[in-house]
Structures are given as structure tokens and as C-alpha cells.
Design a protein around this motif. Structure first.
Motif, PDB file in Angstrom:
ATOM      1  N   MET A 198       0.820  -1.210   0.000  1.00  0.00           N
ATOM      2  CA  MET A 198       0.000   0.000   0.000  1.00  0.00           C
ATOM      3  C   MET A 198       0.854   1.259   0.000  1.00  0.00           C
ATOM      4  O   MET A 198       0.587   2.214  -0.746  1.00  0.00           O
ATOM      5  N   ARG A 199       1.898   1.268   0.809  1.00  0.00           N
ATOM      6  CA  ARG A 199       2.776   2.441   0.860  1.00  0.00           C
ATOM      7  C   ARG A 199       3.522   2.606  -0.468  1.00  0.00           C
ATOM      8  O   ARG A 199       3.670   3.731  -0.970  1.00  0.00           O
ATOM      9  N   LYS A 200       3.981   1.507  -1.038  1.00  0.00           N
ATOM     10  CA  LYS A 200       4.662   1.586  -2.340  1.00  0.00           C
ATOM     11  C   LYS A 200       3.749   2.197  -3.394  1.00  0.00           C
ATOM     12  O   LYS A 200       4.187   2.989  -4.245  1.00  0.00           O
ATOM     13  N   ASP A 201       2.472   1.856  -3.317  1.00  0.00           N
ATOM     14  CA  ASP A 201       1.514   2.310  -4.328  1.00  0.00           C
ATOM     15  C   ASP A 201       0.847   3.628  -3.967  1.00  0.00           C
ATOM     16  O   ASP A 201      -0.137   4.016  -4.603  1.00  0.00           O
ATOM     17  N   GLY A 202       1.331   4.313  -2.930  1.00  0.00           N
ATOM     18  CA  GLY A 202       0.890   5.681  -2.706  1.00  0.00           C
ATOM     19  C   GLY A 202       0.175   5.995  -1.416  1.00  0.00           C
ATOM     20  O   GLY A 202      -0.094   7.167  -1.133  1.00  0.00           O
ATOM     21  N   ALA A 203      -0.178   5.017  -0.610  1.00  0.00           N
ATOM     22  CA  ALA A 203      -0.836   5.308   0.664  1.00  0.00           C
ATOM     23  C   ALA A 203       0.157   5.970   1.616  1.00  0.00           C
ATOM     24  O   ALA A 203       1.329   5.595   1.672  1.00  0.00           O
ATOM     25  N   THR A 204      -0.295   6.966   2.342  1.00  0.00           N
ATOM     26  CA  THR A 204       0.567   7.689   3.270  1.00  0.00           C
ATOM     27  C   THR A 204      -0.118   7.809   4.626  1.00  0.00           C
ATOM     28  O   THR A 204      -1.337   7.687   4.743  1.00  0.00           O
ATOM     29  N   ASN A 205       0.688   8.062   5.659  1.00  0.00           N
ATOM     30  CA  ASN A 205       0.142   8.247   7.006  1.00  0.00           C
ATOM     31  C   ASN A 205      -0.888   9.366   7.005  1.00  0.00           C
ATOM     32  O   ASN A 205      -0.670  10.441   6.444  1.00  0.00           O
ATOM     33  N   GLY A 206      -2.006   9.108   7.639  1.00  0.00           N
ATOM     34  CA  GLY A 206      -3.047  10.112   7.757  1.00  0.00           C
ATOM     35  C   GLY A 206      -4.010  10.175   6.594  1.00  0.00           C
ATOM     36  O   GLY A 206      -5.036  10.855   6.661  1.00  0.00           O
ATOM     37  N   SER A 207      -3.697   9.475   5.505  1.00  0.00           N
ATOM     38  CA  SER A 207      -4.598   9.473   4.351  1.00  0.00           C
ATOM     39  C   SER A 207      -5.601   8.337   4.490  1.00  0.00           C
ATOM     40  O   SER A 207      -5.406   7.411   5.277  1.00  0.00           O
ATOM     41  N   ASN A 208      -6.674   8.395   3.704  1.00  0.00           N
ATOM     42  CA  ASN A 208      -7.646   7.302   3.714  1.00  0.00           C
ATOM     43  C   ASN A 208      -7.635   6.549   2.393  1.00  0.00           C
ATOM     44  O   ASN A 208      -8.636   5.966   1.984  1.00  0.00           O
ATOM     45  N   VAL A 209      -6.458   6.555   1.734  1.00  0.00           N
ATOM     46  CA  VAL A 209      -6.294   5.833   0.471  1.00  0.00           C
ATOM     47  C   VAL A 209      -6.517   4.344   0.707  1.00  0.00           C
ATOM     48  O   VAL A 209      -5.953   3.758   1.635  1.00  0.00           O
ATOM     49  N   LYS A 210      -7.335   3.738  -0.130  1.00  0.00           N
ATOM     50  CA  LYS A 210      -7.650   2.315   0.002  1.00  0.00           C
ATOM     51  C   LYS A 210      -7.175   1.602  -1.258  1.00  0.00           C
ATOM     52  O   LYS A 210      -7.921   1.397  -2.208  1.00  0.00           O
ATOM     53  N   ASN A 211      -5.896   1.254  -1.238  1.00  0.00           N
ATOM     54  CA  ASN A 211      -5.267   0.718  -2.447  1.00  0.00           C
ATOM     55  C   ASN A 211      -4.639  -0.654  -2.234  1.00  0.00           C
ATOM     56  O   ASN A 211      -3.729  -1.045  -2.964  1.00  0.00           O
ATOM     57  N   ALA A 212      -5.105  -1.380  -1.230  1.00  0.00           N
ATOM     58  CA  ALA A 212      -4.595  -2.740  -1.037  1.00  0.00           C
ATOM     59  C   ALA A 212      -4.989  -3.597  -2.236  1.00  0.00           C
ATOM     60  O   ALA A 212      -6.161  -3.622  -2.634  1.00  0.00           O
ATOM     61  N   ASN A 213      -4.015  -4.284  -2.820  1.00  0.00           N
ATOM     62  CA  ASN A 213      -4.326  -5.099  -3.995  1.00  0.00           C
ATOM     63  C   ASN A 213      -4.877  -6.469  -3.578  1.00  0.00           C
ATOM     64  O   ASN A 213      -5.003  -6.777  -2.394  1.00  0.00           O
ATOM     65  N   THR A 214      -5.198  -7.263  -4.580  1.00  0.00           N
ATOM     66  CA  THR A 214      -5.840  -8.555  -4.313  1.00  0.00           C
ATOM     67  C   THR A 214      -4.969  -9.456  -3.444  1.00  0.00           C
ATOM     68  O   THR A 214      -5.469 -10.153  -2.545  1.00  0.00           O
ATOM     69  N   THR A 215      -3.658  -9.430  -3.699  1.00  0.00           N
ATOM     70  CA  THR A 215      -2.747 -10.270  -2.906  1.00  0.00           C
ATOM     71  C   THR A 215      -2.755  -9.842  -1.447  1.00  0.00           C
ATOM     72  O   THR A 215      -2.850 -10.679  -0.536  1.00  0.00           O
ATOM     73  N   SER A 216      -2.676  -8.545  -1.211  1.00  0.00           N
ATOM     74  CA  SER A 216      -2.669  -8.046   0.173  1.00  0.00           C
ATOM     75  C   SER A 216      -3.979  -8.360   0.883  1.00  0.00           C
ATOM     76  O   SER A 216      -3.979  -8.797   2.047  1.00  0.00           O
ATOM     77  N   ILE A 217      -5.093  -8.153   0.213  1.00  0.00           N
ATOM     78  CA  ILE A 217      -6.390  -8.475   0.808  1.00  0.00           C
ATOM     79  C   ILE A 217      -6.468  -9.964   1.133  1.00  0.00           C
ATOM     80  O   ILE A 217      -6.997 -10.374   2.178  1.00  0.00           O
ATOM     81  N   GLY A 218      -5.887 -10.773   0.267  1.00  0.00           N
ATOM     82  CA  GLY A 218      -5.872 -12.215   0.519  1.00  0.00           C
ATOM     83  C   GLY A 218      -5.127 -12.571   1.789  1.00  0.00           C
ATOM     84  O   GLY A 218      -5.589 -13.409   2.575  1.00  0.00           O
ATOM     85  N   TYR A 219      -3.970 -11.922   2.012  1.00  0.00           N
ATOM     86  CA  TYR A 219      -3.200 -12.199   3.223  1.00  0.00           C
ATOM     87  C   TYR A 219      -3.962 -11.741   4.469  1.00  0.00           C
ATOM     88  O   TYR A 219      -3.982 -12.444   5.489  1.00  0.00           O
TER      89      TYR A 219
END
Length: 540
Positions: A423-444
Motif C-alpha cells: 500500500m505504501r509503495k503504491d501511494g498510501a501515506t500516514n493520515g490518508s484514507n487511500v484504500k489501495n490494497a491489492n488482491t494479494t494483500s487483501i488475501g493475506y
């Protein structure tokens, strides 16, 4: 031979021997059985005994009983590696409080008012640098030239000692990783330096570069994941340390390393580890049989008695008026540990009603969630996570010193690290509400949710549910009391400042802002006196 048993037989003599020839530590030999380095290192068996000693420093404090310490002038209770690590990472954060504030150093830690004279901070600094000293001495004693001069020429034995050397280098890197995390600096000493050398001060960037290069170089020499004796490390442990270093790289060196973190997480996951189908079996007296464990700090209630992390946790869990020690196979310490409200609230909501990770109780409403007085053992909810009973319900043989190993690294952590790094690699930052977890991450994440709900998918989440705040909250739900929380809160920008307050943060009941200098601990005053190359951290 199983390393857990091997260590038990030889550790005390091995530690005494290494101590006797390591003058760069402020140590005293306590054991009359101490032998000379020449005698110990005269055979392959002696080298394996010495290897056990390097590992053993992470579990024991001395060569006598549980109250002994070979660190001169430092009490065993404030210098056991796992216990002091747990105090610094958990007691300073939003998960737990310790009732007995007369115990040395504890009140300052849990109120965030520590100074450079705190005995627990000194104990952790000294114990961790002792690990560096033991590792360096083993490496000095195991050069090809010394092996040959001692008549150790059997090709298989030489090859195995070289494997030992790789493991010891990882243990040294592990020690420097914790020094980098906790203090932001350390005296730097290797086997190339003479005994008695006062190492120069390395800052975080220098330590980061050493740890990264050392682990990368040594990885090919280590045994494959899951092929070594229990208790000894392998490639997965080195990869796990690298993953931790990369996940926190923005904190340590100001440069993101999230792709590198994901790569190391994938390497660990490829090592054959699996989630234990029963979450709580990871915290029981036979947790050494769990294939979720990557590296543990070992405990044995009969043969390696010490006041380490799991002995403290399990005895401390026992409620002051519940007297429920029989539930965990211990006597208990009268309500020593209780939960801060903020951890309890991480399990609020219907999705956690059947979550097996929620072992919190208020004893049918008799325990208030708020802790108005830190020394009142009846205030605050209590936990039931760790146990000195096996998965079959058999209590360990000692009702004080437990058989439960401390899970320093386990697979569930890797799953959550991967998701956060992605998520951080793909742009999520502290304090943001970016929801960018990919399918693999959601699976874990959902693998952990399914395990937590006994195979049910009822609490599973989708991409629309997961932002970084979800990740740090899920880390608390999955990994509470496992020595990660302070580091996590710092990485998420929630440890210092006042954007997230918890009970008794900054010595205020409802919590208050604390200053940024508290992101690292002070260098102990005694350590600066001992090594004038060291400088104090800003703000202390």
C-alpha cells in the motif's frame, strides 16, 4: 539434536567461557566451571557449545540461577533481552500497563518520562551489546587459521563451523537492528577489532548499511528455511530482519524501501511456513511445534529458568482478584499487567464478536475499562493470550518459570508487513484514507481473519475496507504484546505528538502529546561514561 535441548545442556559453561575471554564487556564470570578458550575451542563439539552460548544470551542473564547476571552492576530483572525489549516496545505504548511501579524503571517507561538513567534502558543496551561481543568473539575464534592450528580439519566439521559463523553474523546483525531501532545509534565493533576496543559511534544510516550488506552477504551460507534445528536461525530469519529494516527505512534513513520489503516478505513466505490453524497455539508451552514460528526466544521452566518475556507476560496476565493462574499453568503475580483502554477498543464492533484473538475480559463488568490509578490492579481489563499450558492442556512443570517461547518473528507478521509495504509503495501515506490494497494483500489479511474466526469468512474484508489505519489496528489485533507496538506507532506517525493519545501517554490519565525526541531512547549515562565515543541523543 534439538537445539532447545542442546542449549540446555551446554549453555551455562559456554557462556562462562566466552565471558572469560571477552574483556570488552563489563562482565564478571559467575561459574566455577569456567574453562579456557583453548579448551573449549579444541573440538567441533566445543564450537557448538560456544554457538549455544551466543544464542543463549538472548534468553538467559547469567550462569547461576534466574536472579544471576553476568553484566556487572545490572540486575537480572532489568537486563533479560526479551523482557527489556518487551518493556521498551509495549509498555511505552498503548497496549499494557504494569501495576508495580516501585519496580526499577517501569513507571518512567509506561508514563513516557524516561531519562538516560533508566535501569531498563541500560539493561537493554548492555544485553544487546553483549550479544555483539559474544558474536565477535565466536568469529575471532573460528577463523580458518585457528581451526587448522587446533587440528580441526575434517571437511564436514569445518563446513558446519562455517555455517555457525553465518548464523552468528545474523545474530550480530539482529542486535544492531534493535540498537538502530531503539537508540538510533550504537558503538560499532566487529571481530576485526581487538578486545577492549571502544567502538566509534555509528548513526542510523551507517547501521542500516552494515545490517543490509552483512545479511545480504551471509544469506547464501545459511541453511534453507525450516531445515535447521529448532532454535537456530536460517535464511528466513535473515530475510525477516531485512524485511523489518526495509519496512522502517523511511524512519531509519528517510528513504522508502517498500519494494525491497515486499521481496523479502515473499522470500520468507516461500520458506514453507504456514499459519497455525489455532491462533492461540502460537502462545502456548509447546509453541515450538508451530510451523508459523520463524524465530523465537526460548524458554524452559526447569533447565533455563529466567525472568524473561513470557514468564513476565504469563504470570502478569493473572488477574488480581480473579486469581486465574490455573488457567495458564502458573501461580501469577497479583495482577501485574492490565490493558490500556485503546487496545480493548480495537476489538469493538460485531465483526470481532467471534474473533479468537480477542481474549480480553472485564470479568463480567467488574473491571472498569479506564485506569484512573496505574497502581490499582483492579482497574483495566485483562488478557488471556499467552499460556504455560500446551495445546493439549498440560501445564508446564514449573508454576513460575514457563516453557513458552517468545515469538520474536512469526508468519502472520509477514502477511501484514507485505500488505502495508504494498500500500505504501503504491501511494498510501500516514493520515490518508487511500484504500489501495491489492488482491494479494487483501488475501493475506483475510487469511488471518479466517483463522481468527475458526474458518468462517464472516469477518473478511474487501479493498474498500482497508486503509493504513486499518493496517495498524489489525497489527494490534493480531500482534499485541509481541514486541512490535512502539515501532509500529512510530512508523505510522502515531507515537509522538498528540494526534493519537492513549491512557497515561505523557503521564496524563487520558493521554497527551509527547515530544519527537522520544522516538528514540537515550543512550544510558553509564554507557557514555564507559565509551566516550558515544554522544547523547537530542532532547535528553
Amino acid at each position: 539434536m534439538n537445539m532447545k535441548n542442546f542449549k540446555i545442556f551446554y549453555l551455562l559453561i559456554a557462556l562462562s567461557t566466552i565471558i572469560s575471554c571477552t574483556d570488552d564487556l563489563n562482565v564478571v564470570s559467575e561459574d566455577p566451571r569456567t574453562t579456557t578458550p583453548e579448551a573449549l575451542f579444541s573440538s567441533f563439539a566445543g564450537y557448538k557449545q560456544a554457538l549455544a552460548g551466543v544464542y543463549g544470551n538472548l534468553s538467559l542473564t547469567g550462569t547461576g540461577d534466574a536472579g544471576s547476571s553476568f553484566l556487572q552492576g545490572i540486575d537480572a530483572g532489568t537486563s533479560q533481552f526479551g523482557r527489556t525489549l518487551w518493556y521498551l516496545q509495549n509498555l511505552t505504548a498503548d497496549e499494557v500497563v504494569w501495576t508495580y511501579e516501585n519496580d526499577e524503571g517501569v513507571a518512567e517507561l509506561q508514563r513516557n518520562t524516561w531519562t538516560a538513567n533508566n535501569p531498563v534502558i541500560l539493561g537493554f543496551f548492555s544485553r544487546t551489546m553483549a550479544e555483539v561481543a559474544f558474536a565477535n568473539d565466536f568469529l575471532r575464534q573460528s577463523t580458518p587459521e585457528l581451526l587448522a592450528s587446533r587440528g580441526i580439519t575434517n571437511a564436514n566439521e569445518v563446513a558446519e563451523i562455517n555455517v555457525f559463523r553465518g548464523e552468528v553474523r545474523v545474530l550480530r546483525a539482529l542486535a544492531y537492528y534493535y540498537m538502530m531501532d531503539v537508540f538510533g545509534k550504537a558503538p560499532f565493533i566487529t571481530e576485526s577489532n581487538p578486545i577492549g576496543f571502544k567502538g566509534p559511534e555509528y548513526n542510523r544510516e551507517q547501521l542500516f548499511n552494515f545490517i543490509e550488506s552483512e545479511l545480504t552477504e551471509v544469506l547464501p551460507t545459511l541453511k534453507d528455511a525450516n531445515t535447521n534445528e529448532y532454535g537456530r536461525l536460517d535464511k528466513a530469519v535473515a530475510q525477516m530482519i531485512l524485511a523489518k529494516v526495509y519496512l522502517n527505512a523511511e524512519v531509519y534513513i528517510g528513504t522508502a524501501k517498500y519494494t525491497e520489503c515486499m521481496t523479502q516478505c515473499q522470500s520468507v513466505m516461500a520458506g514453507g511456513y504456514t499459519l497455525n490453524t489455532n491462533y492461540l497455539n502460537n502462545f502456548k508451552a509447546d509453541n515450538h511445534t508451530s510451523n508459523e514460528m520463524i524465530f523465537t526466544l526460548q524458554a524452559d521452566g526447569v533447565r533455563t529458568q529466567n525472568y524473561g518475556a513470557t514468564t513476565v507476560i504469563i504470570n502478569g496476565q493473572v488477574g488480581s482478584f480473579e486469581g486465574n493462574g490455573s488457567e495458564f499453568g502458573v501461580g501469577g503475580w497479583g495482577g501485574a499487567l492490565r490493558l490500556r483502554k485503546q487496545l480493548v477498543q480495537k476489538f469493538d464492533g460485531g465483526s470481532f464478536s467471534n474473533d479468537v484473538r480477542n481474549t480480553i475480559t472485564d470479568n463480567n463488568g467488574s473491571r472498569p475499562i479506564d485506569i484512573a490509578v496505574l497502581t490499582n490492579a483492579g482497574q483495566g481489563h485483562i488478557l488471556h493470550k499467552f499460556s504455560n499450558k500446551t495445546s493439549a492442556g498440560v501445564a508446564g512443570p514449573n508454576s513460575t518459570f514457563v516453557d513458552t517461547d517468545f515469538p520474536l518473528f512469526r508468519l502472520a507478521d509477514v502477511y501484514l508487513m507485505y500488505a502495508e509495504a504494498q500500500m505504501r509503495k503504491d501511494g498510501a501515506t500516514n493520515g490518508s484514507n487511500v484504500k489501495n490494497a491489492n488482491t494479494t494483500s487483501i488475501g493475506y489479511i483475510n487469511d488471518l481473519r479466517v483463522r481468527a474466526n475458526n474458518g468462517s469468512t464472516s469477518a473478511n474484508v474487501g479493498a474498500g475496507d482497508v486503509d493504513l489505519q486499518f493496517i495498524i489496528d489489525e497489527r494490534a489485533r493480531e500482534l499485541h504484546w509481541e514486541g512490535h507496538r512502539r515501532q509500529d506507532l512510530i512508523r505510522f506517525g502515531q507515537f509522538t505528538g498528540g494526534n493519537y493519545n492513549w491512557a497515561w501517554k505523557g503521564n496524563i490519565q487520558n493521554g497527551t502529546s509527547i515530544s519527537d525526541n522520544l522516538k528514540v531512547f537515550p543512550i544510558p549515562s553509564n554507557s557514555i561514561v564507559a565509551n566516550p565515543n558515544l554522544t547523547q541523543n537530542q532532547g535528553y
